[in-house]
Design an enzyme around this catalytic site. Structure first.
Site, PDB file in Angstrom:
ATOM      1  N   GLU A   9       0.824  -1.373   0.020  1.00  0.00           N
ATOM      2  CA  GLU A   9      -0.128   0.229   0.060  1.00  0.00           C
ATOM      3  C   GLU A   9       0.748   1.238  -0.082  1.00  0.00           C
ATOM      4  OE1 GLU A   9      -3.450   0.001   2.407  1.00  0.00           O
ATOM      5  OE2 GLU A   9      -3.183  -1.970   2.963  1.00  0.00           O
ATOM      6  N   ASP A  86      -2.467  -4.837   3.475  1.00  0.00           N
ATOM      7  CA  ASP A  86      -2.538  -4.705   4.994  1.00  0.00           C
ATOM      8  C   ASP A  86      -3.592  -6.136   5.485  1.00  0.00           C
ATOM      9  OD1 ASP A  86      -0.988  -2.975   5.484  1.00  0.00           O
ATOM     10  OD2 ASP A  86      -2.644  -1.148   5.787  1.00  0.00           O
ATOM     11  N   ASP A  88      -6.089  -7.187   7.084  1.00  0.00           N
ATOM     12  CA  ASP A  88      -7.533  -7.166   7.661  1.00  0.00           C
ATOM     13  C   ASP A  88      -8.369  -6.957   6.456  1.00  0.00           C
ATOM     14  OD1 ASP A  88      -7.126  -4.565   6.424  1.00  0.00           O
ATOM     15  OD2 ASP A  88      -6.991  -3.203   8.178  1.00  0.00           O
ATOM     16  N   GLU A  90     -10.038  -4.701   4.964  1.00  0.00           N
ATOM     17  CA  GLU A  90      -9.877  -3.462   4.022  1.00  0.00           C
ATOM     18  C   GLU A  90      -8.531  -4.063   3.332  1.00  0.00           C
ATOM     19  OE1 GLU A  90     -11.720   0.269   3.080  1.00  0.00           O
ATOM     20  OE2 GLU A  90     -12.062  -1.209   4.686  1.00  0.00           O
ATOM     21  N   TYR A 302       1.475  -4.389  12.894  1.00  0.00           N
ATOM     22  CA  TYR A 302       0.258  -3.688  12.462  1.00  0.00           C
ATOM     23  C   TYR A 302      -0.647  -3.003  13.487  1.00  0.00           C
ATOM     24  CZ  TYR A 302      -3.262  -3.048   9.045  1.00  0.00           C
ATOM     25  OH  TYR A 302      -4.118  -2.357   8.180  1.00  0.00           O
ATOM     26  N   ARG A 304      -3.679  -1.715  13.153  1.00  0.00           N
ATOM     27  CA  ARG A 304      -5.196  -2.004  13.267  1.00  0.00           C
ATOM     28  C   ARG A 304      -5.559  -3.362  13.591  1.00  0.00           C
ATOM     29  NH1 ARG A 304      -4.391   0.983   8.407  1.00  0.00           N
ATOM     30  NH2 ARG A 304      -5.146   3.273   8.764  1.00  0.00           N
ATOM     31  N   HIS A 349      -4.475 -10.849  13.499  1.00  0.00           N
ATOM     32  CA  HIS A 349      -3.092 -10.468  13.755  1.00  0.00           C
ATOM     33  C   HIS A 349      -2.981 -10.087  15.306  1.00  0.00           C
ATOM     34  CE1 HIS A 349      -4.520  -6.444  12.680  1.00  0.00           C
ATOM     35  NE2 HIS A 349      -4.785  -7.122  11.649  1.00  0.00           N
TER      36      HIS A 349
END
Length: 846
Positions: A9, A86, A88, A90, A302, A304, A349
């Protein structure tokens, strides 16, 4: 030439990963989402085909088209395309969108995920790739479409029925409702008086200690007035309390778990004063990495996550660091394991922790910006403390009695500081609604800078040696008056905590939600507290009355559960939307037809206007105000009683322009100002700063259009004088050179002063002035050849009230609604000629 393509990203992450993977890999960044629903799909449209299976109409963002083209080109020459976005929901959707937008065949697509940017984690992830999880993609699509349907259905209704520019959202409207309802609790709260009685007692050895009266006559103390409190105090002064029991209790206090997204945002707000948005921005930079003595490395895992788990290898490293720094006494032999208790937690995670505990904050002081270092220190301390031994406390409680009065003294001391040597969790508000005499919630939050040790432990102290049966003397009695307190307003931290407790939203949405409700004008931040604006209450009432089940805490939480079921593959996403949307659509249509704006934005009062008409409370852009009920036929308005602003200087004096009205304090879109009471018939506005400039004693025809004449104006920002055409805005001619009243004999252009000489304002020719400074008004003077460049000469040095250099035009007066920007006494109107040159190259002064 690289064989494989990797998509991440962020560009910072790309550089690090490319270094770890070697020459066979090329890493490109997508810069986040590359496709989304269209922002402006057209009137009455959503960017979603609600009639045919809720098919989304994705478009590539214009500022991402370059990245998509580069990815598509690189993918055509690669053997395998690894999507390493990432870890997740999203991130899974971003990976899918990248593959779709760049037309990457499924046969050469691989998905890899990792929760920390270290060489070991990266290589492990690429050794075990997988396919894109379509269940996660469907869940993200469903969430995005639900939010689009809610926002694009309810927001136009609010703009029509309340005020333009408002928005509604599945999560944001619930957040606003929480803030509004808390404010109403505070407004409705009635404080209750109560008294506490504190005694200073003295032992036979002459040592003193403090005790509180806890029971009177076998009942808990309940003293609600000063007379009764003083009666008890006077009685106690004559007594000799006897020690009835002594109890000593040892307890252990365990550290808080490592950070999740929510707890990181809360603690950064408490201890660092960071907004959630700022916290996530700084954490993103720490995750992507920094140049350190070990090279460019990611510093935290990470950010989030809902999980409080910590990888076993990290627990082992933390144990080594604790032993080296503090010794075996502080070290957990096997590490401490935490279990996530948050409802609906996503635990793909682990918790937020340093990628290496060996990188202590002090070693990174030269590598990080101040805010990055402060947040990293918080994360490092919290994670390290979570693996340290418990804190041990000893609390001694002494009970005393005398003639029906029971008193208690207590003291706590630390036997072993344990984890608190590194970190202690902060607290939100210490005083709850109706709490009696608790400490200030602001004090409990701690200083904005934060400390390693928080303020949530009991105050430490010691008691003198006492034994059962000991008799004490009353040295002093102190009755203290208190009042119960209302529940505290939300802070950003406590609102996030409330959203999390109710299962509303997800960690990645909290920062954006709070930013949205502030930016939309629903809530303002005052002294780190969230206070609702009047429009927030109106919107909340409308939504609760007509869409109560959609802005209900339970509904929003249930929707999150249903999206989680989609993510787990337990239910399809289209039927979920088919059950959700039609009832919402029908409800909106009904409210649109059966309600009017004034049903929500006006309120009847007993006030009357100057003509005797009833006045109502209306909602304006700057809040609520009183207005005549016959508006727009009668436009009289005034502030609500008690909310009047102090009169501005000049108020009440006759209008210098029309002579009929008087100057009145008014408020416009840019704030308060003084204008004529006869507006809009008279558009006079009183301006701050120097007085208007003197006008020329002769008429000078505008050299650009020949219709208007040059008038003196003063630039509002600088106060400098300039000359412009009276026909503005039809003619935008301006000049900084003062007209002298003479004419150039070659083209009849006005002559104006330039330094020690003069020039023609039409052609720029240098003009020779008569010797001795003789008057030149009306004369035709000879000059040199045309020189248009001279008209753009440097600004003359003279400023202030002197005629000379100046800035073009005047800015529209602050707060003026449609009023002319005419300078008082100038005799000509004109808005600021911002950025527009005059005739023949003449440019406005800067």
């Amino acid at each position: 030439m690289p064989k494989h393509l990797v998509i991440v990203e962020s560009p910072a992450k790309a550089r690090t990963i490319e270094r770890y993977l070697g020459d066979d890999y090329r890493v490109l960044a997508s810069y986040g989402h590359v496709r989304d629903l269209p922002e402006n799909p057209g009137k009455g449209k959503f960017g979603v085909d609600v009639e045919h299976g809720f098919t989304p109409e994705y478009v590539i963002a214009e500022d991402r088209r370059k990245q998509v083209d580069a990815i598509a080109k690189a993918a055509r020459g690669a053997d395998i395309v690894y999507l390493a976005t990432d870890l997740d929901r999203e991130g899974e959707a971003i990976a899918w969108h990248v593959a779709e937008a760049a037309n990457v065949p499924a046969s050469k697509t691989r998905r890899v995920t990792f929760s920390e940017i270290t060489q070991g984690a990266i290589r492990e992830a690429f050794a075990h790739p997988r396919a894109i999880d379509t269940n996660l993609v469907d869940a993200q699509q469903a969430r995005r479409i639900v939010d689009r349907l809610v926002g694009y259905t309810l927001s136009p209704l609010l703009s029509r029925k309340v005020r333009g520019g408002l928005s509604a959202g599945r999560v944001q409207s619930v957040a606003v409702r929480l803030v509004v309802e808390r404010e109403r609790e505070i407004d409705a709260f009635v404080p209750r008086e109560y008294w506490t009685i504190h005694a200073t007692l003295e032992t036979e050895a002459g040592e003193t200690f403090r005790a509180d009266v806890v029971r009177i006559g076998g009942q808990s103390i309940d003293v609600d007035n000063g007379i009764l409190a003083e009666h008890h105090a006077e009685t106690l002064r004559r007594l000799r309390p006897r020690v009835t029991s002594i109890a000593t209790k040892t307890q252990k206090r365990s550290p808080a778990p490592p950070f999740t997204t929510s707890t990181l945002q809360q603690e950064a707000s408490r201890k660092l004063g960071f907004s959630p948005k700022r916290t996530m921005s700084v954490a993103q930079r720490l995750y992507e990495g920094a140049d350190t003595p070990d090279g460019h490395v990611g510093l935290i895992t990470y950010m989030r996550t809902d999980s409080v788990a910590m990888a076993g290898v990290a627990m082992g490293e933390a144990r080594d660091v604790i032993r080296d720094r503090f010794g075996d006494r502080y070290t957990m032999p096997k590490g401490r394991v935490y279990k996530t208790k948050t409802k609906g937690a996503q635990e793909a995670h682990e918790s937020i922790r340093p990628t290496s505990f060996q990188r202590d904050p002090d070693s990174l002081a030269g590598s990080l910006k101040s805010e990055e270092l402060r947040l990293y220190r918080l994360i490092w301390q919290r994670a390290l403390a979570s693996q340290m031994e418990a804190k041990e406390l000893e609390t001694t409680t002494v009970d005393l009695a005398a003639d029906g009065y029971e008193l208690r003294a207590s003291a706590t001391r630390t036997l072993f500081d344990g984890f608190s040597r590194v970190y202690t969790e902060g607290r939100d508000d210490a005083s709850a609604g109706g709490a009696r005499g608790g400490p200030s919630d602001d004090a409990a939050n701690g200083p904005a800078g934060g400390t390693a040790n928080g303020a949530d432990d009991e105050a430490e102290g010691r008691l003198p040696p006492l034994a059962e049966g000991d008799i004490t003397a009353v040295q002093a009695i102190e009755p203290a008056q208190h009042f119960t307190e209302p529940p505290p307003r939300f802070t950003e931290a406590s609102l996030i905590k409330a959203l999390e407790e109710h299962g509303i939203g997800r960690p990645s949405t909290y920062a954006a939600t709070i930013s949205t409700i502030v930016d939309r004008g629903y809530v303002r931040v005052e002294e780190r507290r969230l206070r609702p604006e009047p429009v927030a209450g109106i919107v909340t009432d409308l939504l609760v009355e007509h869409f109560g089940d959609y802005v209900d805490l339970g509904f929003t939480a249930r929707m999150e559960d249903e999206l989680d079921e989609v993510a787990r593959g337990e239910r399809p996403w289209v039927p979920l939307l088919e059950a959700f949307y039609p009832p919402l659509r029908d409800r909106v249509d009904e409210v649109r037809k059966t309600t009017r704006r004034r049903d929500f934005t006006t309120e009847a009062t007993d006030e009357v206007c100057s003509l005797g008409h009833p006045m109502v409370i209306r909602l304006g852009r700057n809040g609520r105000f009183l207005a005549c009920s016959l508006y727009p036929e009668h436009k009289e308005s005034r502030p609500l009683p008690g909310e009047e602003e102090p009169a501005l200087p000049g108020t009440g004096t006759p209008c210098p322009k029309c002579g009929e009205g008087v100057l009145a304090s008014r408020r416009g879109r840019f704030g308060p100002f003084v204008g004529c009471s006869r507006y809009p018939e008279c558009d006079y506005i009183q301006r701050d700063g120097p007085p208007p400039p003197d006008q020329l004693p002769f008429e000078v025809i505008c050299p650009k259009n020949g219709d208007g004449h040059l008038v003196a104006r003063r630039a509002r920002r600088t106060g400098n004088v300039f000359w412009g055409c009276s026909a503005y805005p039809k003619c935008d001619f301006t000049t900084n050179f003062e007209p002298l009243g003479a004419f150039h004999d070659a083209d009849d252009g006005p002559v104006a002063r330039r330094d020690a000489g003069a020039l023609c304002l039409r052609c720029g020719a240098t003009i020779e002035l008569p010797a001795g400074g003789a008057p030149v008004v009306g004369l035709r003077l000879a000059g040199g050849p045309p020189d248009p460049a001279a008209l753009a000469s440097k600004r003359p040095a003279r400023a202030g009230g002197a005629r000379g250099a100046g800035r073009t035009g005047t800015r529209r007066a602050a707060g003026a609604r449609g009023a002319s920007t005419r300078s008082a006494g100038s005799g000509a109107g004109g808005r600021r000629a911002s950025g527009r040159g005059g005739a023949n190259g003449t440019t406005p002064a800067a």
